[in-house]
Design an enzyme around this catalytic site. Structure first.
Site, PDB file in Angstrom:
ATOM      1  N   GLY A 144      -6.892 -10.232   4.966  1.00  0.00           N
ATOM      2  CA  GLY A 144      -6.113  -8.994   5.081  1.00  0.00           C
ATOM      3  C   GLY A 144      -6.931  -7.899   5.742  1.00  0.00           C
ATOM      4  N   ARG A 200     -17.583  -1.577  15.323  1.00  0.00           N
ATOM      5  CA  ARG A 200     -18.299  -0.674  16.242  1.00  0.00           C
ATOM      6  C   ARG A 200     -19.809  -0.678  15.931  1.00  0.00           C
ATOM      7  NH1 ARG A 200     -19.942   4.536  15.268  1.00  0.00           N
ATOM      8  NH2 ARG A 200     -20.176   5.928  17.066  1.00  0.00           N
ATOM      9  N   ALA A 201     -20.128  -0.626  14.629  1.00  0.00           N
ATOM     10  CA  ALA A 201     -21.542  -0.584  14.238  1.00  0.00           C
ATOM     11  C   ALA A 201     -22.240  -1.885  14.612  1.00  0.00           C
ATOM     12  CB  ALA A 201     -21.647  -0.335  12.726  1.00  0.00           C
ATOM     13  N   VAL A 216     -21.417  -4.018  17.001  1.00  0.00           N
ATOM     14  CA  VAL A 216     -21.517  -4.147  18.463  1.00  0.00           C
ATOM     15  C   VAL A 216     -22.623  -3.234  19.004  1.00  0.00           C
ATOM     16  CG1 VAL A 216     -20.290  -3.698  20.637  1.00  0.00           C
ATOM     17  CG2 VAL A 216     -19.119  -4.888  18.758  1.00  0.00           C
ATOM     18  N   ARG A 251      -5.163 -15.172   8.291  1.00  0.00           N
ATOM     19  CA  ARG A 251      -5.536 -16.004   7.140  1.00  0.00           C
ATOM     20  C   ARG A 251      -5.458 -17.437   7.670  1.00  0.00           C
ATOM     21  NH1 ARG A 251      -5.464 -12.433   2.824  1.00  0.00           N
ATOM     22  NH2 ARG A 251      -3.933 -10.759   2.954  1.00  0.00           N
ATOM     23  N   ASP A 288     -13.679 -12.430  -0.281  1.00  0.00           N
ATOM     24  CA  ASP A 288     -14.282 -13.663  -0.814  1.00  0.00           C
ATOM     25  C   ASP A 288     -13.789 -14.917  -0.087  1.00  0.00           C
ATOM     26  OD1 ASP A 288     -16.142 -12.889  -2.651  1.00  0.00           O
ATOM     27  OD2 ASP A 288     -14.789 -12.959  -4.377  1.00  0.00           O
ATOM     28  N   THR A 324     -12.053  -5.382   2.138  1.00  0.00           N
ATOM     29  CA  THR A 324     -10.717  -5.648   1.573  1.00  0.00           C
ATOM     30  C   THR A 324     -10.300  -4.439   0.748  1.00  0.00           C
ATOM     31  OG1 THR A 324      -9.478  -6.873  -0.111  1.00  0.00           O
ATOM     32  CG2 THR A 324     -11.852  -7.029  -0.256  1.00  0.00           C
ATOM     33  N   ASP A 339      -8.720  -4.579  -1.844  1.00  0.00           N
ATOM     34  CA  ASP A 339      -8.593  -4.995  -3.250  1.00  0.00           C
ATOM     35  C   ASP A 339      -9.834  -4.741  -4.112  1.00  0.00           C
ATOM     36  OD1 ASP A 339      -6.035  -5.828  -2.845  1.00  0.00           O
ATOM     37  OD2 ASP A 339      -6.488  -7.966  -2.738  1.00  0.00           O
ATOM     38  N   ASP A 342     -12.171  -6.627  -4.687  1.00  0.00           N
ATOM     39  CA  ASP A 342     -12.396  -7.798  -5.545  1.00  0.00           C
ATOM     40  C   ASP A 342     -13.432  -8.778  -4.986  1.00  0.00           C
ATOM     41  OD1 ASP A 342     -10.824  -8.645  -3.463  1.00  0.00           O
ATOM     42  OD2 ASP A 342      -9.535  -9.930  -4.671  1.00  0.00           O
ATOM     43  N   ARG A 361       6.165  10.847  -8.371  1.00  0.00           N
ATOM     44  CA  ARG A 361       6.075  11.562  -9.650  1.00  0.00           C
ATOM     45  C   ARG A 361       6.898  12.863  -9.629  1.00  0.00           C
ATOM     46  NH1 ARG A 361       1.290  11.970 -13.298  1.00  0.00           N
ATOM     47  NH2 ARG A 361       1.654  13.777 -14.582  1.00  0.00           N
ATOM     48  N   ARG A 414      -2.793  -8.964  -5.420  1.00  0.00           N
ATOM     49  CA  ARG A 414      -2.172 -10.197  -5.925  1.00  0.00           C
ATOM     50  C   ARG A 414      -2.960 -10.741  -7.114  1.00  0.00           C
ATOM     51  NH1 ARG A 414       0.268 -12.695  -1.190  1.00  0.00           N
ATOM     52  NH2 ARG A 414      -1.835 -13.034  -0.434  1.00  0.00           N
ATOM     53  N   HIS A 436       8.618  12.373 -17.914  1.00  0.00           N
ATOM     54  CA  HIS A 436       8.729  11.165 -17.088  1.00  0.00           C
ATOM     55  C   HIS A 436       7.796  10.100 -17.665  1.00  0.00           C
ATOM     56  CE1 HIS A 436       5.306  13.068 -14.645  1.00  0.00           C
ATOM     57  NE2 HIS A 436       4.808  12.265 -15.542  1.00  0.00           N
TER      58      HIS A 436
END
Ligand code: F6P
Length: 326
Positions: free
Chosen positions: A17, A27-28, A30, A78, A109, A131, A133, A135, A160, A177, A222
């Protein structure tokens, strides 16, 4: 001018993703590579491009005007073929044919598993965690998280406003996920009443219903529920909660807007630092590494060891989110 330790040509790809800040990392890599006297090749569409020889020469100007852009100029994929021995073999052969002495893989990962497989076929790899995530177990930070969590936070603030006006219950589904970091951080940042994390949610909806009704009695106008994508089913959940509480309930799924947008300062600076660090360690002759942020410092781990590490959802933050939702 040849680089140090026999490295002449490096490659860079983004995989899995996309995440805001990946362009700053490209960029860094390269420009740092060129500054070290190396040739730099860009591999388009992640491992899919490596398997299909979609490899381009990168110059300093190839990465002009991208530090502020979301997505990845090299594109990503992917790649299912990298899960097969034939795919890995093809990718390794093509990397060798292109003369790549060191390959920088920017991803999560899953992408590092592909990198590890390539390293077992004699390709020197360095991973950079990217990522939304958060994770990647071996690293405290992953490029893209800060931008994504701020994007989601701003969107949730808007939901909200209307939720309070209508005195509704709102379920807001954020990405993740398998990982609840984005949901947990949004829950804390937005002051949510309930945060549903894939790692710990027990599917006890009655508990949520009881919490909503108790909070109504306390005068709350709420009830914000942050639901992680891994749990999902937000629309059905909203219908069930409305039926059980008698309170109007709406579901909002934020989706892929969380993956786009201009990276925050933190993502640009972390990506830039990690990109340069990856090239530095390749030039030092290090092999099969992952660049990580650990306790506020950028450092590197062996990729095999990095992939065996575990990272838990912080219990303290889960506990305080509950104690504040009264
Ligand atoms: O990149 C991470 C992530 O956004 C997860 O949070 C999410 O579950 C997944 O990717 C979605 O993947 P896809 O791009 O295939 O929809």
């Amino acid at each position: 001018m040849a680089g140090k330790k026999g490295i002449k040509t490096i490659g860079v790809l983004t995989s899995g993703g996309d995440a805001p800040g990946m362009n700053a990392a490209i960029r860094a890599v390269v420009r740092s590579g060129i500054s070290h006297g190396l040739n730099v090749k860009g591999i388009r569409r992640g491992y899919t491009g490596l398997i299909n020889k979609d490899i381009i020469d990168m110059e300093a100007r190839s990465v002009s005007d991208i530090i502020q852009r979301g997505g990845t100029v090299l594109q990503t994929a992917r790649c299912q073929e990298m899960l097969t021995e034939e795919g890995v073999q093809k990718a390794a052969d093509n990397a060798k044919d292109a003369g790549i002495d060191g390959l920088v893989v920017i991803g999560g990962d899953g992408s590092f598993k592909g990198a590890l497989a390539l390293s077992k076929h004699g390709i020197n790899v360095v991973g950079i965690p990217g990522t939304i995530d958060l994770d990647v177990s071996c690293s405290d930070y992953t490029i893209g998280f800060d931008t994504a969590v701020n994007t989601a936070m701003e969107a949730i603030d808007k939901v909200r406003d209307t939720s309070t006006s209508h005195q509704r219950c709102s379920i807001i589904e954020v990405m993740g996920r398998n990982a609840g970091y984005l949901a947990l951080w949004c829950g804390l940042a937005n002051g949510a009443e309930d945060i549903l994390l894939p790692e710990i949610y027990d599917y006890d909806e009655q508990q949520i219903v009881d919490h909503i009704l108790a909070n109504r009695k306390r005068g709350k106008k709420h009830h914000i529920i942050i639901n992680a994508e891994g749990i999902g089913h937000s629309i059905g959940m909203a219908q069930r909660i409305e039926a059980a509480t008698g309170l109007e309930t709406r579901a909002t799924i934020l989706g892929h807007m969380q993956r786009g947008g201009s990276p925050t300062c933190k993502d640009r600076v972390t990506a830039t630092t990690m990109g340069c660090y990856a090239v530095d360690i390749l030039c030092e002759g290090k092999k099969s590494r992952v660049v990580v942020e650990k306790d506020g410092h950028i450092t590197d781990f062996d990729i095999d060891e990095a992939l065996a590490m575990q990272k838990d959802i912080p219990e303290y933050q889960v506990a305080i989110s509950r104690s504040l939702a009264i």
